[in-house]
Design a protein around this motif. Structure first.
Motif, PDB file in Angstrom:
ATOM      1  N   ALA A  78       0.836  -1.203   0.000  1.00  0.00           N
ATOM      2  CA  ALA A  78       0.000   0.000   0.000  1.00  0.00           C
ATOM      3  C   ALA A  78       0.872   1.255   0.000  1.00  0.00           C
ATOM      4  O   ALA A  78       0.553   2.258  -0.659  1.00  0.00           O
ATOM      5  CB  ALA A  78      -0.933  -0.011   1.204  1.00  0.00           C
ATOM      6  N   LEU A  79       1.979   1.216   0.741  1.00  0.00           N
ATOM      7  CA  LEU A  79       2.937   2.321   0.723  1.00  0.00           C
ATOM      8  C   LEU A  79       3.537   2.486  -0.671  1.00  0.00           C
ATOM      9  O   LEU A  79       3.707   3.614  -1.166  1.00  0.00           O
ATOM     10  CB  LEU A  79       4.031   2.066   1.756  1.00  0.00           C
ATOM     11  CG  LEU A  79       5.127   3.118   1.893  1.00  0.00           C
ATOM     12  CD1 LEU A  79       4.546   4.461   2.335  1.00  0.00           C
ATOM     13  CD2 LEU A  79       6.192   2.651   2.884  1.00  0.00           C
ATOM     14  N   PHE A  80       3.830   1.369  -1.312  1.00  0.00           N
ATOM     15  CA  PHE A  80       4.337   1.390  -2.682  1.00  0.00           C
ATOM     16  C   PHE A  80       3.298   1.988  -3.633  1.00  0.00           C
ATOM     17  O   PHE A  80       3.625   2.813  -4.499  1.00  0.00           O
ATOM     18  CB  PHE A  80       4.690  -0.048  -3.091  1.00  0.00           C
ATOM     19  CG  PHE A  80       5.267  -0.192  -4.465  1.00  0.00           C
ATOM     20  CD1 PHE A  80       6.097   0.774  -5.005  1.00  0.00           C
ATOM     21  CD2 PHE A  80       4.998  -1.324  -5.222  1.00  0.00           C
ATOM     22  CE1 PHE A  80       6.635   0.626  -6.277  1.00  0.00           C
ATOM     23  CE2 PHE A  80       5.533  -1.488  -6.476  1.00  0.00           C
ATOM     24  CZ  PHE A  80       6.347  -0.514  -7.016  1.00  0.00           C
ATOM     25  N   PHE A 111      12.545   1.752  -8.661  1.00  0.00           N
ATOM     26  CA  PHE A 111      12.917   2.436  -7.416  1.00  0.00           C
ATOM     27  C   PHE A 111      12.640   1.534  -6.216  1.00  0.00           C
ATOM     28  O   PHE A 111      13.407   1.526  -5.250  1.00  0.00           O
ATOM     29  CB  PHE A 111      12.144   3.746  -7.296  1.00  0.00           C
ATOM     30  CG  PHE A 111      12.025   4.488  -8.596  1.00  0.00           C
ATOM     31  CD1 PHE A 111      13.151   4.731  -9.369  1.00  0.00           C
ATOM     32  CD2 PHE A 111      10.790   4.919  -9.073  1.00  0.00           C
ATOM     33  CE1 PHE A 111      13.046   5.396 -10.587  1.00  0.00           C
ATOM     34  CE2 PHE A 111      10.676   5.582 -10.273  1.00  0.00           C
ATOM     35  CZ  PHE A 111      11.805   5.826 -11.039  1.00  0.00           C
ATOM     36  N   PHE A 112      11.550   0.800  -6.279  1.00  0.00           N
ATOM     37  CA  PHE A 112      11.175  -0.142  -5.233  1.00  0.00           C
ATOM     38  C   PHE A 112      12.230  -1.237  -5.072  1.00  0.00           C
ATOM     39  O   PHE A 112      12.739  -1.490  -3.977  1.00  0.00           O
ATOM     40  CB  PHE A 112       9.824  -0.734  -5.597  1.00  0.00           C
ATOM     41  CG  PHE A 112       9.299  -1.776  -4.646  1.00  0.00           C
ATOM     42  CD1 PHE A 112       8.707  -1.415  -3.452  1.00  0.00           C
ATOM     43  CD2 PHE A 112       9.370  -3.124  -4.965  1.00  0.00           C
ATOM     44  CE1 PHE A 112       8.196  -2.371  -2.578  1.00  0.00           C
ATOM     45  CE2 PHE A 112       8.865  -4.085  -4.108  1.00  0.00           C
ATOM     46  CZ  PHE A 112       8.280  -3.713  -2.916  1.00  0.00           C
ATOM     47  N   GLY A 163      11.222   3.768  -2.695  1.00  0.00           N
ATOM     48  CA  GLY A 163      12.440   3.230  -2.105  1.00  0.00           C
ATOM     49  C   GLY A 163      12.248   2.844  -0.651  1.00  0.00           C
ATOM     50  O   GLY A 163      12.768   1.817  -0.192  1.00  0.00           O
ATOM     51  N   LEU A 164      11.487   3.651   0.090  1.00  0.00           N
ATOM     52  CA  LEU A 164      11.179   3.316   1.481  1.00  0.00           C
ATOM     53  C   LEU A 164      10.385   2.014   1.553  1.00  0.00           C
ATOM     54  O   LEU A 164      10.675   1.137   2.386  1.00  0.00           O
ATOM     55  CB  LEU A 164      10.384   4.458   2.112  1.00  0.00           C
ATOM     56  CG  LEU A 164       9.871   4.251   3.542  1.00  0.00           C
ATOM     57  CD1 LEU A 164      11.029   4.023   4.505  1.00  0.00           C
ATOM     58  CD2 LEU A 164       9.036   5.435   3.988  1.00  0.00           C
ATOM     59  N   ALA A 165       9.394   1.870   0.668  1.00  0.00           N
ATOM     60  CA  ALA A 165       8.602   0.632   0.638  1.00  0.00           C
ATOM     61  C   ALA A 165       9.465  -0.567   0.266  1.00  0.00           C
ATOM     62  O   ALA A 165       9.330  -1.649   0.854  1.00  0.00           O
ATOM     63  CB  ALA A 165       7.447   0.782  -0.352  1.00  0.00           C
ATOM     64  N   GLY A 179      -7.388   5.935  -2.156  1.00  0.00           N
ATOM     65  CA  GLY A 179      -7.792   4.967  -3.174  1.00  0.00           C
ATOM     66  C   GLY A 179      -6.680   3.982  -3.487  1.00  0.00           C
ATOM     67  O   GLY A 179      -6.933   2.789  -3.707  1.00  0.00           O
ATOM     68  N   ALA A 180      -5.440   4.458  -3.505  1.00  0.00           N
ATOM     69  CA  ALA A 180      -4.305   3.569  -3.752  1.00  0.00           C
ATOM     70  C   ALA A 180      -4.152   2.553  -2.635  1.00  0.00           C
ATOM     71  O   ALA A 180      -3.881   1.372  -2.881  1.00  0.00           O
ATOM     72  CB  ALA A 180      -3.024   4.395  -3.902  1.00  0.00           C
ATOM     73  N   VAL A 181      -4.349   3.002  -1.395  1.00  0.00           N
ATOM     74  CA  VAL A 181      -4.249   2.100  -0.247  1.00  0.00           C
ATOM     75  C   VAL A 181      -5.346   1.044  -0.306  1.00  0.00           C
ATOM     76  O   VAL A 181      -5.094  -0.159  -0.141  1.00  0.00           O
ATOM     77  CB  VAL A 181      -4.339   2.908   1.070  1.00  0.00           C
ATOM     78  CG1 VAL A 181      -4.364   1.962   2.264  1.00  0.00           C
ATOM     79  CG2 VAL A 181      -3.170   3.876   1.176  1.00  0.00           C
ATOM     80  N   ILE A 182      -6.576   1.486  -0.560  1.00  0.00           N
ATOM     81  CA  ILE A 182      -7.701   0.548  -0.647  1.00  0.00           C
ATOM     82  C   ILE A 182      -7.508  -0.424  -1.798  1.00  0.00           C
ATOM     83  O   ILE A 182      -7.776  -1.624  -1.676  1.00  0.00           O
ATOM     84  CB  ILE A 182      -9.015   1.332  -0.807  1.00  0.00           C
ATOM     85  CG1 ILE A 182      -9.305   2.131   0.466  1.00  0.00           C
ATOM     86  CG2 ILE A 182     -10.175   0.401  -1.125  1.00  0.00           C
ATOM     87  CD1 ILE A 182     -10.504   3.046   0.352  1.00  0.00           C
TER      88      ILE A 182
END
Length: 367
Positions: free
Chosen positions: A77-79, A100-101, A260-262, A300-303
């Motif tokens: 979800a963070l990604f 980046f991920f 990158g954090l994700a 919406g991205a998280v859901i």
């Protein structure tokens, strides 16, 4: 500066009103949709609150293996949040977000393997810096040319970058080749090691909430107002004197840092990294998250990430032979009948664009 921002507000509101007027002319169904828009002005905080409460309570009701799965979903979800910043707010269709991920995942894995660095205050900033650097280099090349870059050019450019990184990871022995880098040491804080379970879950959830709030502040700031105008009408924003390509490069770089954090969290949670993390499949996967949930809303991205991963998990367990086909049909139906994603059932177009128009109206009505 303030005068120019006021003009941008007016342009965004005009575009949103034009869309609403066109919808009202289509008949009764459109009038009902417009009613939902008006009623949905304060829906977003409610949706965010419900999602947060559900996330906080999840480990209390889930079994251990489902808590591990839920942790993975929160990281994804963070990604997805990083891609929504890039596409939902700047209109950049990046098919290379996994670059980046995955590069951040490989970076922190090498720090843990070669330098024995696993401290959370070192590896997570390092992952963000790696994602930011790659996004800055790729974004500078694709977006900051002499002439404005087309959507197709940027899409194919990011896709090519992701594919090249995948082939490089598979062929480089130092990165483990096809097998990747296994057995990554756990992330640590002093003598405490974060292992799979509720502690890791709440750590990831806390990071997601902080990043979400920062992103919400960003997109509701004056910079976010310019991004909203960029998304609604890029030519008009350029006419007002804004350097649209520079705005895109900035948000593209920020999205790379979040990805990158994700990727750093994902590497330590899974305990290994592999070439698919930087490849086209994962890049396409995050696009589906945002398409399914709804772009340009953050929540919406998280859901979308939660639903797609949850449905995939359930279908793969119950329909092992045909679950990808069923999932593909569900995604196709949502995209066909709800182009703005599932969030559009409760969130109106005006609230998705932002509350800038309401502030202007209140100011005009003041005596």
């Amino acid at each position: 500066m303030l005068k120019r921002m006021s003009v941008v507000r007016g342009a965004i509101v005009a575009d949103a009103d034009d869309e609403a007027d066109g919808a009202m002319a289509e008949g009764t169904a459109a009038e009902q949709a417009n009613g939902r828009v008006k009623a949905g002005r304060k829906i977003l905080p409610i949706v965010e609150g419900v999602v947060l409460v559900a996330a906080l309570l999840a480990p209390l009701v889930l079994q251990d293996y489902l808590t591990v799965f839920a942790t993975r979903v929160v990281i994804l979800a963070l990604f997805a949040l990083s891609f929504d910043l890039v596409w939902g707010y700047a209109g950049i269709m990046s098919f290379g977000q996994a670059l980046f991920f995955g590069s951040a995942g490989y970076g922190v894995a090498l720090l843990a393997r070669d330098l024995d660095i696993t401290n959370i205050f070192l590896v997570l900033p390092a992952g963000m810096l790696i994602g930011l650097t790659f996004a800055l280099l790729l974004g500078g090349f694709l977006l900051l040319g002499r002439h404005p870059s087309s959507v197709i050019f940027v899409s194919l450019g990011t896709l090519t970058g992701s594919y090249a990184a995948d082939r490089l990871a598979r062929g480089w022995y130092y990165l483990g080749g096809q097998n990747g880098i296994p057995s990554i040491a756990p992330m640590s804080l002093g003598s405490y090691e974060f292992s799979e379970g509720p502690a890791f879950y709440y750590l990831v959830l806390g990071i997601l909430v902080v990043v979400y709030l920062l992103c919400r502040f960003l997109v509701r700031s004056q910079f976010g107002l310019a991004l909203a105008g960029l998304r609604e009408n890029e030519q008009r924003i350029a006419f007002f004197g804004y350097k649209a390509q520079h705005l895109k490069a900035i948000i593209f770089t920020i999205g790379g840092a979040v990805a990158g954090l994700a990727g750093s969290l994902y590497a330590f949670h899974e305990g290994f990294v592999w070439p698919n993390m930087v490849g086209v499949v994962v890049s396409t996967q995050v696009v589906l998250y945002v398409l399914f949930g709804g772009s340009g809303t953050l929540i919406g991205a998280v859901i979308g990430a939660v639903i797609v991963e949850g449905v995939s998990f359930w279908l793969s367990d119950n329909y092992r032979d045909i679950w990808p086909i069923i999932l593909g049909l569900l995604l196709l139906l949502v995209i066909l009948f709800r182009p703005l994603g599932l969030i559009s059932f409760v969130l109106g177009e005006r609230e998705r664009v932002g509350s800038f128009g309401a502030k202007v109206k209140e100011k005009r009505d003041a005596p």
